[in-house]
Write a protein that holds these residues in place. Sequence first.
Motif, PDB file in Angstrom:
ATOM      1  N   GLN A 142     -15.612   6.430  -8.315  1.00 22.55           N
ATOM      2  CA  GLN A 142     -15.312   8.313  -8.769  1.00 22.55           C
ATOM      3  C   GLN A 142     -14.691   8.500  -7.152  1.00 22.55           C
ATOM      4  O   GLN A 142     -13.778   9.727  -7.814  1.00 22.55           O
ATOM      5  CB  GLN A 142     -16.538   9.224  -8.754  1.00 22.55           C
ATOM      6  CG  GLN A 142     -17.073   8.669 -10.178  1.00 22.55           C
ATOM      7  CD  GLN A 142     -18.213   9.300 -10.174  1.00 22.55           C
ATOM      8  OE1 GLN A 142     -18.840  10.295  -9.639  1.00 22.55           O
ATOM      9  NE2 GLN A 142     -19.405   9.059 -11.616  1.00 22.55           N
ATOM     10  N   ARG A 143     -15.182   8.195  -6.297  1.00 20.49           N
ATOM     11  CA  ARG A 143     -13.984   8.223  -4.992  1.00 20.49           C
ATOM     12  C   ARG A 143     -12.017   8.664  -4.644  1.00 20.49           C
ATOM     13  O   ARG A 143     -11.758  10.001  -4.612  1.00 20.49           O
ATOM     14  CB  ARG A 143     -14.129   7.714  -3.887  1.00 20.49           C
ATOM     15  CG  ARG A 143     -15.747   8.225  -3.320  1.00 20.49           C
ATOM     16  CD  ARG A 143     -16.355   7.078  -2.493  1.00 20.49           C
ATOM     17  NE  ARG A 143     -17.868   6.874  -1.960  1.00 20.49           N
ATOM     18  CZ  ARG A 143     -18.361   7.866  -1.174  1.00 20.49           C
ATOM     19  NH1 ARG A 143     -17.730   8.591  -0.056  1.00 20.49           N
ATOM     20  NH2 ARG A 143     -19.268   8.387  -0.681  1.00 20.49           N
ATOM     21  N   GLU A 192     -17.121  -2.931   2.498  1.00 12.54           N
ATOM     22  CA  GLU A 192     -17.137  -1.559   1.355  1.00 12.54           C
ATOM     23  C   GLU A 192     -17.734  -1.501  -0.211  1.00 12.54           C
ATOM     24  O   GLU A 192     -17.867  -1.166  -0.781  1.00 12.54           O
ATOM     25  CB  GLU A 192     -16.155  -0.882   2.086  1.00 12.54           C
ATOM     26  CG  GLU A 192     -15.859  -0.600   3.604  1.00 12.54           C
ATOM     27  CD  GLU A 192     -16.806   0.116   3.460  1.00 12.54           C
ATOM     28  OE1 GLU A 192     -17.565   0.499   2.963  1.00 12.54           O
ATOM     29  OE2 GLU A 192     -17.205  -0.061   4.720  1.00 12.54           O
ATOM     30  N   ASN A 193     -16.631  -2.954  -0.707  1.00 11.86           N
ATOM     31  CA  ASN A 193     -16.659  -3.225  -1.816  1.00 11.86           C
ATOM     32  C   ASN A 193     -18.083  -3.522  -2.972  1.00 11.86           C
ATOM     33  O   ASN A 193     -17.891  -3.184  -3.794  1.00 11.86           O
ATOM     34  CB  ASN A 193     -15.784  -3.916  -2.362  1.00 11.86           C
ATOM     35  CG  ASN A 193     -14.052  -3.924  -2.450  1.00 11.86           C
ATOM     36  OD1 ASN A 193     -14.086  -2.243  -1.921  1.00 11.86           O
ATOM     37  ND2 ASN A 193     -13.514  -4.565  -2.479  1.00 11.86           N
ATOM     38  N   ALA A 252      -8.014  -5.292   0.510  1.00 14.51           N
ATOM     39  CA  ALA A 252      -8.140  -5.414  -0.725  1.00 14.51           C
ATOM     40  C   ALA A 252      -9.305  -4.229  -1.169  1.00 14.51           C
ATOM     41  O   ALA A 252     -10.274  -4.433  -2.062  1.00 14.51           O
ATOM     42  CB  ALA A 252      -8.463  -5.940  -2.124  1.00 14.51           C
ATOM     43  N   LEU A 253      -9.095  -2.783  -0.670  1.00 12.10           N
ATOM     44  CA  LEU A 253     -10.060  -1.815  -0.258  1.00 12.10           C
ATOM     45  C   LEU A 253     -10.235  -0.767  -1.671  1.00 12.10           C
ATOM     46  O   LEU A 253      -8.384  -0.430  -2.658  1.00 12.10           O
ATOM     47  CB  LEU A 253     -10.869  -0.866   0.334  1.00 12.10           C
ATOM     48  CG  LEU A 253     -10.814  -1.498   1.236  1.00 12.10           C
ATOM     49  CD1 LEU A 253     -10.122  -0.844   3.025  1.00 12.10           C
ATOM     50  CD2 LEU A 253     -12.316  -2.288   1.556  1.00 12.10           C
ATOM     51  N   MET A 254     -11.201  -0.673  -2.785  1.00  8.24           N
ATOM     52  CA  MET A 254     -11.270   0.092  -4.217  1.00  8.24           C
ATOM     53  C   MET A 254     -10.833   1.001  -4.147  1.00  8.24           C
ATOM     54  O   MET A 254     -10.363   1.780  -4.093  1.00  8.24           O
ATOM     55  CB  MET A 254     -12.826  -0.512  -4.406  1.00  8.24           C
ATOM     56  CG  MET A 254     -12.842   0.549  -5.755  1.00  8.24           C
ATOM     57  SD  MET A 254     -14.290   0.461  -6.897  1.00  8.24           S
ATOM     58  CE  MET A 254     -14.309  -1.321  -6.564  1.00  8.24           C
ATOM     59  N   VAL A 255     -10.973   2.111  -2.715  1.00  4.91           N
ATOM     60  CA  VAL A 255     -10.783   3.381  -2.618  1.00  4.91           C
ATOM     61  C   VAL A 255      -8.989   3.575  -2.365  1.00  4.91           C
ATOM     62  O   VAL A 255      -8.889   4.571  -1.741  1.00  4.91           O
ATOM     63  CB  VAL A 255     -11.525   4.169  -1.609  1.00  4.91           C
ATOM     64  CG1 VAL A 255     -13.230   3.998  -1.758  1.00  4.91           C
ATOM     65  CG2 VAL A 255     -11.741   3.013  -0.609  1.00  4.91           C
ATOM     66  N   PRO A 262      -1.221   7.903  -2.287  1.00  5.04           N
ATOM     67  CA  PRO A 262      -1.214   7.336  -0.799  1.00  5.04           C
ATOM     68  C   PRO A 262      -2.407   7.648  -0.207  1.00  5.04           C
ATOM     69  O   PRO A 262      -3.521   8.848  -0.284  1.00  5.04           O
ATOM     70  CB  PRO A 262      -0.321   8.485  -0.089  1.00  5.04           C
ATOM     71  CG  PRO A 262       0.982   9.557  -1.038  1.00  5.04           C
ATOM     72  CD  PRO A 262      -0.177   9.551  -2.134  1.00  5.04           C
ATOM     73  N   SER A 263      -3.014   6.835   0.191  1.00  4.48           N
ATOM     74  CA  SER A 263      -4.177   6.568   0.728  1.00  4.48           C
ATOM     75  C   SER A 263      -4.222   5.758   1.918  1.00  4.48           C
ATOM     76  O   SER A 263      -4.341   4.275   1.837  1.00  4.48           O
ATOM     77  CB  SER A 263      -5.389   5.409  -0.774  1.00  4.48           C
ATOM     78  OG  SER A 263      -5.037   6.615  -2.065  1.00  4.48           O
ATOM     79  N   VAL A 264      -5.461   5.988   2.849  1.00  3.14           N
ATOM     80  CA  VAL A 264      -5.805   5.540   3.862  1.00  3.14           C
ATOM     81  C   VAL A 264      -7.294   5.091   3.703  1.00  3.14           C
ATOM     82  O   VAL A 264      -7.596   6.313   3.938  1.00  3.14           O
ATOM     83  CB  VAL A 264      -5.160   5.978   5.317  1.00  3.14           C
ATOM     84  CG1 VAL A 264      -5.325   5.528   6.600  1.00  3.14           C
ATOM     85  CG2 VAL A 264      -3.826   6.055   4.890  1.00  3.14           C
ATOM     86  N   LEU A 265      -7.833   4.210   4.520  1.00  2.00           N
ATOM     87  CA  LEU A 265      -9.230   4.383   5.316  1.00  2.00           C
ATOM     88  C   LEU A 265      -9.258   3.901   6.825  1.00  2.00           C
ATOM     89  O   LEU A 265      -8.303   3.408   7.115  1.00  2.00           O
ATOM     90  CB  LEU A 265     -10.039   2.860   4.274  1.00  2.00           C
ATOM     91  CG  LEU A 265     -11.612   3.313   4.541  1.00  2.00           C
ATOM     92  CD1 LEU A 265     -11.892   2.464   3.387  1.00  2.00           C
ATOM     93  CD2 LEU A 265     -11.434   2.379   5.847  1.00  2.00           C
TER      94      LEU A 265
END
Length: 304
Positions: A142-143, A192-193, A252-255, A262-265
Motif C-alpha cells: 500500500q505504501r 524489510e520485505n 530488491a526492496l518492495m517499496v 522514482p523511489s529511494v529508501l
Amino acid sequence: MSWILVLLAGWLTGVPGWVGLAEHVRVAEGALVVSPNPAAQEQGLRFAIRTPGYSVSLAMPAPVPAAGGPPLPAVQGPPDAPLIVLDPGHGGRDPGAPGLDGVTEKSLTLAAARAIRDALLASGRVRVAMTRDADSFVPLQQRSDIGRRLGAALFLSLHCDSAADPLASGGTLYTLSEIASDKEAARMAARENRADLLAEVDLGSERADVASLLIDLAQRRTMAVSARYADLLAREVAPALRLHARPRRMAALMVLKAPDMPSVLFELGYVSNAEDAQALASPAGQARLAAAVRRATEIFLATR
C-alpha cells in the motif's frame, strides 16, 4: 525497410492476403498505422521509419496508474506543484528495528518525516503527502501504491537500521536492483520485505510489479532517475548527517518497485548506535536532515 513493416503488419493482423491487409493498414502523419479492428481507425499500433540510421519507433499505450485501495492521505502545498510522498517506515504493531533505551525505528522515522515535510512545505515549491502521520500500520504494498495513486514525482521511504555491533553507524541510501549490491543490502531487503508477513499478510498473493515489457522498460528508466536523486541526497546530506563509508547501495526492496515513480529508501542511521540515535531523536538533528533533503529535492526538481 517498408516491406518488412508491411509483413509485420500482416502478421499482427493475421490477414493472409494483400487485399484484406489493405483494410487494416493506413498511412497517417508519415507513419504506418496497423488497426486490427478497421472500424476503430483512431486506434492501433503506429510504426515510423526515419533516416538516416533507419530507426524504427513503436508507439505503445502509457502505463495505467494504480487505482482503488484504501483512502488516500491528505496532500499539502500549492496546487499544481510537484508532489513528494514521504513514507515513514513501519508503525503500529510493527515497531521496526529495536533501539537503545526503548527507542523504536517507527517513532524516529515518523519524527524525521514530519521535519522533512515541514521543510519542504516551507519552500512553497512542492506538495507533500505522508503514507502515515500517526503510529499506524501501513502494509508495504500500500505504501508505494499510495504514491502512484497520488501521481508522486518522488517517493522517499525513511527507515533506520540496527546491528549487533554498537559501533555500526551511518546512513545509507538504497535504490532498486533485482540483485542486491552486496550481502548487507540483501540482508536488509529480506528484513524489510518480511514486515508484511509479521502482520499476517500473504505477500505471495500480491500482484507482480512488472507485468509486461512496457512496464519493465518504464521501470528501467525510473531506476536511473531514482539513482540520480539518491546521489543528490548523499551529497547534500553528508555535511549534516553521518553517512556510511559506502552510502549508495541497491536492493530488491518492495517499496522501491513502482515502475513509474522514482523511489529511494533512506536508512537514516543505526538505532543501535548511541550517536546515531541521539542525532535522529534530537530536534536539531532532524532540522539538519530536513534542510539537506529539501536542498537535494529542489535541485533534483529543477534539473529533471
